[in-house]
Design a protein around this motif. Sequence first.
Motif, PDB file in Angstrom:
ATOM      1  N   ASN A  27     -25.126  -8.705  16.849  1.00  0.00           N
ATOM      2  CA  ASN A  27     -24.484  -9.089  15.593  1.00  0.00           C
ATOM      3  C   ASN A  27     -25.415  -9.938  14.735  1.00  0.00           C
ATOM      4  O   ASN A  27     -25.496  -9.768  13.522  1.00  0.00           O
ATOM      5  CB  ASN A  27     -23.190  -9.876  15.871  1.00  0.00           C
ATOM      6  N   THR A  28     -26.108 -10.871  15.390  1.00  0.00           N
ATOM      7  CA  THR A  28     -27.017 -11.757  14.653  1.00  0.00           C
ATOM      8  C   THR A  28     -28.147 -10.967  14.010  1.00  0.00           C
ATOM      9  O   THR A  28     -28.492 -11.175  12.838  1.00  0.00           O
ATOM     10  CB  THR A  28     -27.598 -12.829  15.600  1.00  0.00           C
ATOM     11  N   GLN A  29     -28.759 -10.046  14.763  1.00  0.00           N
ATOM     12  CA  GLN A  29     -29.847  -9.233  14.220  1.00  0.00           C
ATOM     13  C   GLN A  29     -29.345  -8.322  13.106  1.00  0.00           C
ATOM     14  O   GLN A  29     -29.997  -8.174  12.067  1.00  0.00           O
ATOM     15  CB  GLN A  29     -30.488  -8.405  15.341  1.00  0.00           C
ATOM     16  N   ALA A  30     -28.183  -7.717  13.311  1.00  0.00           N
ATOM     17  CA  ALA A  30     -27.633  -6.815  12.298  1.00  0.00           C
ATOM     18  C   ALA A  30     -27.301  -7.568  11.018  1.00  0.00           C
ATOM     19  O   ALA A  30     -27.438  -7.026   9.910  1.00  0.00           O
ATOM     20  CB  ALA A  30     -26.386  -6.112  12.837  1.00  0.00           C
ATOM     21  N   SER A  31     -26.872  -8.829  11.133  1.00  0.00           N
ATOM     22  CA  SER A  31     -26.516  -9.606   9.950  1.00  0.00           C
ATOM     23  C   SER A  31     -27.718  -9.873   9.052  1.00  0.00           C
ATOM     24  O   SER A  31     -27.553 -10.208   7.877  1.00  0.00           O
ATOM     25  CB  SER A  31     -25.872 -10.933  10.365  1.00  0.00           C
ATOM     26  N   LEU A  32     -28.930  -9.704   9.582  1.00  0.00           N
ATOM     27  CA  LEU A  32     -30.133  -9.880   8.761  1.00  0.00           C
ATOM     28  C   LEU A  32     -30.211  -8.821   7.667  1.00  0.00           C
ATOM     29  O   LEU A  32     -30.871  -9.039   6.641  1.00  0.00           O
ATOM     30  CB  LEU A  32     -31.391  -9.804   9.640  1.00  0.00           C
ATOM     31  N   MET A  33     -29.537  -7.677   7.862  1.00  0.00           N
ATOM     32  CA  MET A  33     -29.490  -6.647   6.822  1.00  0.00           C
ATOM     33  C   MET A  33     -28.801  -7.160   5.565  1.00  0.00           C
ATOM     34  O   MET A  33     -29.005  -6.631   4.468  1.00  0.00           O
ATOM     35  CB  MET A  33     -28.755  -5.400   7.336  1.00  0.00           C
ATOM     36  N   HIS A  34     -27.982  -8.164   5.742  1.00  0.00           N
ATOM     37  CA  HIS A  34     -27.341  -8.812   4.599  1.00  0.00           C
ATOM     38  C   HIS A  34     -28.059 -10.108   4.212  1.00  0.00           C
ATOM     39  O   HIS A  34     -28.264 -10.383   3.028  1.00  0.00           O
ATOM     40  CB  HIS A  34     -25.881  -9.119   4.934  1.00  0.00           C
ATOM     41  N   SER A  35     -28.461 -10.893   5.212  1.00  0.00           N
ATOM     42  CA  SER A  35     -29.026 -12.217   4.946  1.00  0.00           C
ATOM     43  C   SER A  35     -30.399 -12.145   4.269  1.00  0.00           C
ATOM     44  O   SER A  35     -30.693 -12.945   3.374  1.00  0.00           O
ATOM     45  CB  SER A  35     -29.139 -13.006   6.260  1.00  0.00           C
ATOM     46  N   PHE A  36     -31.250 -11.198   4.670  1.00  0.00           N
ATOM     47  CA  PHE A  36     -32.587 -11.120   4.096  1.00  0.00           C
ATOM     48  C   PHE A  36     -32.570 -10.753   2.608  1.00  0.00           C
ATOM     49  O   PHE A  36     -33.270 -11.380   1.811  1.00  0.00           O
ATOM     50  CB  PHE A  36     -33.460 -10.145   4.895  1.00  0.00           C
ATOM     51  N   PRO A  37     -31.796  -9.734   2.187  1.00  0.00           N
ATOM     52  CA  PRO A  37     -31.720  -9.466   0.741  1.00  0.00           C
ATOM     53  C   PRO A  37     -31.169 -10.652  -0.037  1.00  0.00           C
ATOM     54  O   PRO A  37     -31.637 -10.948  -1.146  1.00  0.00           O
ATOM     55  CB  PRO A  37     -30.769  -8.260   0.648  1.00  0.00           C
ATOM     56  N   MET A  38     -30.175 -11.335   0.542  1.00  0.00           N
ATOM     57  CA  MET A  38     -29.620 -12.508  -0.132  1.00  0.00           C
ATOM     58  C   MET A  38     -30.656 -13.620  -0.233  1.00  0.00           C
ATOM     59  O   MET A  38     -30.720 -14.350  -1.226  1.00  0.00           O
ATOM     60  CB  MET A  38     -28.383 -13.014   0.616  1.00  0.00           C
ATOM     61  N   ILE A 351     -24.227 -17.313   9.979  1.00  0.00           N
ATOM     62  CA  ILE A 351     -23.544 -18.313  10.811  1.00  0.00           C
ATOM     63  C   ILE A 351     -22.361 -17.679  11.539  1.00  0.00           C
ATOM     64  O   ILE A 351     -22.133 -17.941  12.725  1.00  0.00           O
ATOM     65  CB  ILE A 351     -23.070 -19.492   9.942  1.00  0.00           C
ATOM     66  N   MET A 352     -21.628 -16.821  10.830  1.00  0.00           N
ATOM     67  CA  MET A 352     -20.487 -16.148  11.439  1.00  0.00           C
ATOM     68  C   MET A 352     -20.934 -15.238  12.587  1.00  0.00           C
ATOM     69  O   MET A 352     -20.284 -15.156  13.630  1.00  0.00           O
ATOM     70  CB  MET A 352     -19.733 -15.339  10.394  1.00  0.00           C
ATOM     71  N   GLY A 353     -22.049 -14.554  12.379  1.00  0.00           N
ATOM     72  CA  GLY A 353     -22.579 -13.688  13.431  1.00  0.00           C
ATOM     73  C   GLY A 353     -23.014 -14.479  14.653  1.00  0.00           C
ATOM     74  O   GLY A 353     -22.740 -14.086  15.800  1.00  0.00           O
ATOM     75  N   ILE A 354     -23.671 -15.624  14.417  1.00  0.00           N
ATOM     76  CA  ILE A 354     -24.132 -16.468  15.521  1.00  0.00           C
ATOM     77  C   ILE A 354     -22.937 -17.027  16.297  1.00  0.00           C
ATOM     78  O   ILE A 354     -22.909 -17.004  17.539  1.00  0.00           O
ATOM     79  CB  ILE A 354     -25.013 -17.617  14.983  1.00  0.00           C
ATOM     80  N   GLY A 366     -16.015 -15.819  13.865  1.00  0.00           N
ATOM     81  CA  GLY A 366     -16.735 -15.898  12.606  1.00  0.00           C
ATOM     82  C   GLY A 366     -15.794 -16.128  11.443  1.00  0.00           C
ATOM     83  O   GLY A 366     -16.114 -16.864  10.492  1.00  0.00           O
ATOM     84  N   PHE A 367     -14.614 -15.518  11.510  1.00  0.00           N
ATOM     85  CA  PHE A 367     -13.638 -15.693  10.437  1.00  0.00           C
ATOM     86  C   PHE A 367     -13.036 -17.092  10.426  1.00  0.00           C
ATOM     87  O   PHE A 367     -12.569 -17.568   9.386  1.00  0.00           O
ATOM     88  CB  PHE A 367     -12.539 -14.635  10.544  1.00  0.00           C
TER      89      PHE A 367
END
Length: 408
Positions: A27-38, A351-354, A366-367
């Motif tokens: 989940n943490t690695q996959a969330s980088l698909m959102h975090s890096f563009p942001m 943070i939610m993914g972690i 996360g929610f």
Amino acid sequence: MFMMFAMTSDSVGEIIKEVKREFDVTNTQASLMHSFPMLGIALSGLFLGFLADKWGRKKTIIFGLFVFASACYGFIFDHVFVTLLSLMTLSGMAVGIFKTGALALIGDISTSTKHHTSTMNGAEAFFGVGAIIGPLIVAYLITQGVDWQWLYVLAGGLCTLLIVIALLIDYPTHQVDAKVTKRISSTSSFALLKNPYAMGFSVGAFLYVAAESAIYVWMPSYLLCDASSVNAVYHCYTEGVSRTLAIYSVTAFFILRALGRFVGIWMMHRFNWALVLMLFSIAIVLCFVGGLLGGKQVALYLFPLSGIFMSVIYPTFNSKGISCFPKHEHGTVAGVILFFTAAGAAAGPLIMGIVSDFFGGDAKYGFIVAAFFATILSLGLVYNFIVNPTARRLAVIEAQEYGGQEKI
């Protein structure tokens, strides 16, 4: 432009599901698909937001669109996880450039601070339309056996068309004293970090987007009945309506958010913006808490419903924050607010993914973090309504920049 950007950014929840399956990441690695563009948007907003004030709106927008299109076309050539992350980050940096130009342009075409707010809601409404289209395109591509990366190629083609249109359109004259223009640089953005109006709306934007991104990034994962089963992920929703809503929950959220923003054009002309934001933020907290206490069967309805209440908050933050400054600073302050916006969109889901991974991968935890962000935002908006700290500042700008004393 807003619609095109949303097609890619707000499809990330659907994309993350595919990335986790295709590349076998956490989940943490996959969330980088959102975090890096942001992160890319945040950095370009802070360090390059001044370009709209220094170069002018048109040149800045065209340059940003060119970089974005280049990044999108890069998705044709490589399907390696690290490369995809790099291209998405570059596209985020491009968004930070052309969006600050577009936000500054809204100030140029507005006739009052209230008109600015309603126009901003209109622009963000088209962002909402793109957020509906994007996930639908990704879902269609996947069902047809086509890689989700072609969404970016499609966005690149639309971006190329926008460049041609931008070259042909006459923009409003942006006249700034030569001495003022010479002083504009990236340090102008850092100077605004000390300004209470810029920081107040920026922190609000951070909290809002951190909470909002939980819906479109992690709601698809939260609603899954069995994350290990690709073919029976929604088997716990026995009724046809419930199962259909579970499949298209993100789309339902974006439809409600888009409709709310179109209504917001009318609403912000007629009601006290501080009162609307306070009441809507409280409703968001109730949706989050209700969805967590009631479980998946209740969250299925309350999480998408929160889109109605989220609809007008960010456009109004953006508009009122920018409207607290003279027009020749609109690009720079838009970049600062965009920095905190993107930082919230990057940090929140990460943070939610972690937290979810720490508690065994359950997105529910996360929610809980998202509900905390929404609660802090709500408390801030209660304070904003009671104290009304921006009333005098907006009145001064109304007189200086728009030639009137419209009731704020």
